[in-house]
Write a protein that holds these residues in place. Structure first.
Motif, PDB file in Angstrom:
ATOM      1  N   ALA A   5       0.838  -1.198   0.000  1.00 53.74           N
ATOM      2  CA  ALA A   5       0.000   0.000   0.000  1.00 53.74           C
ATOM      3  C   ALA A   5       0.873   1.249   0.000  1.00 53.74           C
ATOM      4  O   ALA A   5       1.881   1.306   0.708  1.00 53.74           O
ATOM      5  N   HIS A  44       0.539  -7.130  -5.548  1.00 55.88           N
ATOM      6  CA  HIS A  44      -0.680  -6.342  -5.361  1.00 55.88           C
ATOM      7  C   HIS A  44      -0.269  -4.968  -4.840  1.00 55.88           C
ATOM      8  O   HIS A  44       0.412  -4.876  -3.815  1.00 55.88           O
ATOM      9  N   TYR A  74      -1.530  -0.823  -4.047  1.00 57.32           N
ATOM     10  CA  TYR A  74      -2.664   0.076  -3.812  1.00 57.32           C
ATOM     11  C   TYR A  74      -2.131   1.465  -3.475  1.00 57.32           C
ATOM     12  O   TYR A  74      -1.192   1.595  -2.691  1.00 57.32           O
ATOM     13  N   CYS A  75      -2.735   2.492  -4.051  1.00 57.71           N
ATOM     14  CA  CYS A  75      -2.252   3.855  -3.781  1.00 57.71           C
ATOM     15  C   CYS A  75      -3.347   4.868  -4.042  1.00 57.71           C
ATOM     16  O   CYS A  75      -4.104   4.751  -5.029  1.00 57.71           O
ATOM     17  N   ASN A  77       2.044   7.979  -5.898  1.00 56.83           N
ATOM     18  CA  ASN A  77       1.248   7.400  -6.982  1.00 56.83           C
ATOM     19  C   ASN A  77       1.935   7.538  -8.337  1.00 56.83           C
ATOM     20  O   ASN A  77       1.675   6.761  -9.258  1.00 56.83           O
ATOM     21  N   LYS A  87      -4.449  -0.924  -7.849  1.00 58.00           N
ATOM     22  CA  LYS A  87      -5.688  -0.160  -7.672  1.00 58.00           C
ATOM     23  C   LYS A  87      -5.379   1.211  -7.084  1.00 58.00           C
ATOM     24  O   LYS A  87      -4.422   1.377  -6.331  1.00 58.00           O
ATOM     25  N   TYR A  88      -6.257   2.168  -7.417  1.00 56.72           N
ATOM     26  CA  TYR A  88      -6.100   3.545  -6.940  1.00 56.72           C
ATOM     27  C   TYR A  88      -7.359   3.995  -6.213  1.00 56.72           C
ATOM     28  O   TYR A  88      -8.477   3.604  -6.571  1.00 56.72           O
ATOM     29  N   TRP A 109      -3.517   5.127   1.544  1.00 56.47           N
ATOM     30  CA  TRP A 109      -4.655   4.315   1.111  1.00 56.47           C
ATOM     31  C   TRP A 109      -4.188   2.902   0.806  1.00 56.47           C
ATOM     32  O   TRP A 109      -3.166   2.696   0.167  1.00 56.47           O
ATOM     33  N   ASN A 110      -4.966   1.918   1.277  1.00 51.43           N
ATOM     34  CA  ASN A 110      -4.502   0.538   1.147  1.00 51.43           C
ATOM     35  C   ASN A 110      -5.513  -0.408   0.514  1.00 51.43           C
ATOM     36  O   ASN A 110      -5.443  -1.613   0.707  1.00 51.43           O
ATOM     37  N   GLY A 111      -6.453   0.153  -0.266  1.00 48.95           N
ATOM     38  CA  GLY A 111      -7.262  -0.726  -1.095  1.00 48.95           C
ATOM     39  C   GLY A 111      -8.743  -0.753  -0.835  1.00 48.95           C
ATOM     40  O   GLY A 111      -9.481  -1.378  -1.597  1.00 48.95           O
ATOM     41  N   TYR A 118      -6.438  -8.005   3.920  1.00 45.42           N
ATOM     42  CA  TYR A 118      -5.797  -8.805   2.877  1.00 45.42           C
ATOM     43  C   TYR A 118      -5.961 -10.306   3.102  1.00 45.42           C
ATOM     44  O   TYR A 118      -5.564 -11.112   2.261  1.00 45.42           O
TER      45      TYR A 118
END
Length: 569
Positions: free
Chosen positions: A355, A483, A485-486, A495, A518-519, A527-529, A546
């Motif tokens: 993340a 995986h 996430y950002c 990002n 994923k954003y 941000w972590n998803g 997760y």
């Protein structure tokens, strides 16, 4: 006329040197001789001690720093005009006024490295590399002065206070602690070096001695103890006047406690997966964690964690001890560490959930391309001098610049010794310089980038470049494991690198990477998803969010005959 000229010159010289001086000493009761970084703090108020008022915020108070070597007790040293300053760079430019003044010595120790270099660095003492609170650091009580840079006066400061030692965390039914001496790190540093961990045991651990468990390594900054797990709810009358400006909410401490209690209830529920969750303590003399990789300046932390610490945890707490049953996750620094460990040790882990990771390609080292740009602090221009931003909010409003952050770090410590963000990136990714300290990626004063150092970074730590270079051989080992996430308004522009990594991962073939990127729309760091709850909620749920994906990986990837039952009681 000749004599008059002489007296004019003499008077001018007196005016040029006449100034307020800060004379700092420490008594023999605090020691006989020290090396370290002497810091002088000046603040407009005493709402908190001046040492706690230096930051990247617009209201940061003043800091000046300089090195001391072999500084003797009861022998005053003067804070020099050449001391590095932040926000104002030089003491000669500091304005007259009334200030609260304080001084502190951040102690250094001497290390004789395996590489043959001798360096002086602040050994972590259980606080996670924080000069303000490091046990044994000495400091003065704040007091008020009238400062006039043109006046001839001496402000005497005595470092007669000392930060206390910190208590060791205590074991509970669910949370255990271990510390091991690392053979690899001890050999590199030329002195005993240790790794520690906080382990959250699965519910029913003692009642099921036959069970062996998968392990989840939650990477991140220095944890004083296992965080986010409480066996009792917060007190009903708990104070909720605390305010978190970043989130714009009051009572966040109580909210976080409630989340930690909710996690405990999940953890002990009937159908919750039984796993080990580990938070690692791997503070170094440069930072509050090692970035979990092997480094020219910090030694083989990647190998020490992967081949010494984790197997010892699995041995003591009945881990399955196989790569298919090990998983990595974390945010920010922990996000980079999770991805890096997966890339560098593809067979040892079965999935990473990264993340808001620190820059995963240096083509977007936040807002700098270290390979193409000439200067890290300013945009290229014939006539303008436009500074590069260092931090923003979700509206894009800039809080500080890259130059300002690096200026603050330089005041805290030169040679990558600030214990802060840009310095630890440099300490991790750079080769050692001729003096034994990390070779600078750019000049701290001017921002001019050294492209020979940038090339070293690219070859050794640019995760996207490494994947591009090695995909033909490592791709099959990483398929389905990556995986990322950002938030697309990450405060530190992290990002930008994720976009580039995603563009590359989409092109992978034989095999396709089969992971996910994923954003979060207008979400900040970290941000972590989860797009359905605010940042201040999801950041407290790393240990649960997760797990469904981890279970899916285990079911899809576990080898024939693997133990999929003993830990599913």
């Amino acid at each position: 006329m000749k004599n008059l000229s002489f007296f004019v010159l003499l008077f001018s010289a007196h005016i040029a040197t006449a100034q307020t001086q800060f004379s700092v000493s420490f008594p023999k009761s605090k020691g006989t001789s020290f090396d370290g970084r002497l810091m002088l703090f000046l603040a407009k108020d005493n709402k908190s001690e001046p040492r706690f008022q230096v930051s990247d915020d617009a209201n940061s108070q003043q800091l000046f720093g300089q090195n001391v070597d072999g500084w003797q007790a009861d022998k005053p040293t003067i804070v020099a005009i050449s001391a590095s300053g932040y926000p104002i760079k030089s003491l000669k430019d500091f304005p007259a006024g009334e200030y609260w003044v304080q001084a502190l010595l951040h102690k250094y120790e001497t290390f004789k490295l395996k590489t043959g270099y001798t360096v002086k660095l602040p050994m972590d003492r259980g606080e996670g590399q924080n000069y303000r609170t490091a046990p044994g650091n000495i400091y003065s009580k704040p007091f008020k002065i009238k400062f006039d840079p043109k006046a001839t006066q001496v402000v005497k400061i005595v470092l007669d206070q000392e930060n206390p030692t910190l208590p060791e965390p205590k074991d509970t039914k669910y949370i255990k602690h271990i510390k091991i001496q690392s053979k690899l790190l001890t050999e590199f540093w030329g002195r005993p070096m240790y790794l520690g961990a906080h382990i959250l045991l699965p519910h029913g651990f003692d009642e099921h001695p036959e069970a062996k468990f998968p392990i989840c390594i939650n990477h991140g900054h220095f944890p004083a103890d296992f965080d986010g797990f409480k066996e009792t709810p917060p007190p009903a009358d708990m104070d909720t006047t605390d305010y978190i400006a970043r989130f714009g909410i009051y009572g966040y401490k109580k909210f976080a406690w409630q989340e930690a209690y909710n996690f405990y209830k999940q953890w002990t529920s009937k159908d919750f997966p039984r796993m080990l969750i580990v938070e690692i303590q791997h503070a170094t003399p440069y930072y509050d964690d090692s970035y979990a990789v092997n480094s020219a300046n910090m030694g083989p932390y990647g190998d020490a964690i992967t081949y010494e610490l984790i197997p010892e945890i699995e041995k003591q707490f009945r881990g399955l001890g196989k790569g298919w049953a090990r998983f990595l996750y974390g945010g920010s620094t922990g996000g980079w560490e999770a991805l890096a460990a997966q890339v560098f040790y593809p067979d040892e882990y079965n999935g990473c959930f990264a993340a808001c990771p620190d820059p995963i390609t240096f083509e977007a080292y936040t807002v700098v391309d270290i390979y193409k740009d000439e200067n890290a602090y300013y945009l290229p221009s014939d006539f303008k001098k436009t500074p590069r931003p260092g931090m923003r909010n979700y509206l894009g409003q800039v809080k500080c610049t890259i130059e300002e952050i690096n200026q603050r770090e330089l005041a805290i410590g030169d040679n990558s010794r600030s214990g802060d963000q840009w310095d630890i990136w440099q300490a991790t990714y750079s080769p050692a310089g001729s003096d034994g300290y990390p070779k600078p990626i750019w000049d701290k004063a001017t921002g001019k980038i050294d492209h020979t150092v940038a090339k070293y970074w690219s070859e050794n730590y640019d995760l996207m470049h490494i994947l591009k270079r090695q995909w033909a051989t490592v791709g099959k080992k990483l398929q389905g494991k990556i995986h990322i996430y950002c938030g697309d308004m990450d405060n530190y522009y992290l990002n930008n690198a994720v976009y580039l990594m995603e563009d590359y991962l989409k092109t992978t073939k034989n095999p396709h990477y089969d992971g996910e990127v994923k954003y979060g729309d207008r979400f900040e760091h970290c941000w972590n998803g989860d797009p359905n709850v605010p940042n201040y909620v999801s950041r407290l749920r790393y240990n649960t969010m997760y797990l469904p994906k981890i279970l899916k990986r285990i079911e899809a990837d576990a080898p024939a005959g693997a133990d999929l039952k003993s830990w599913r009681y």
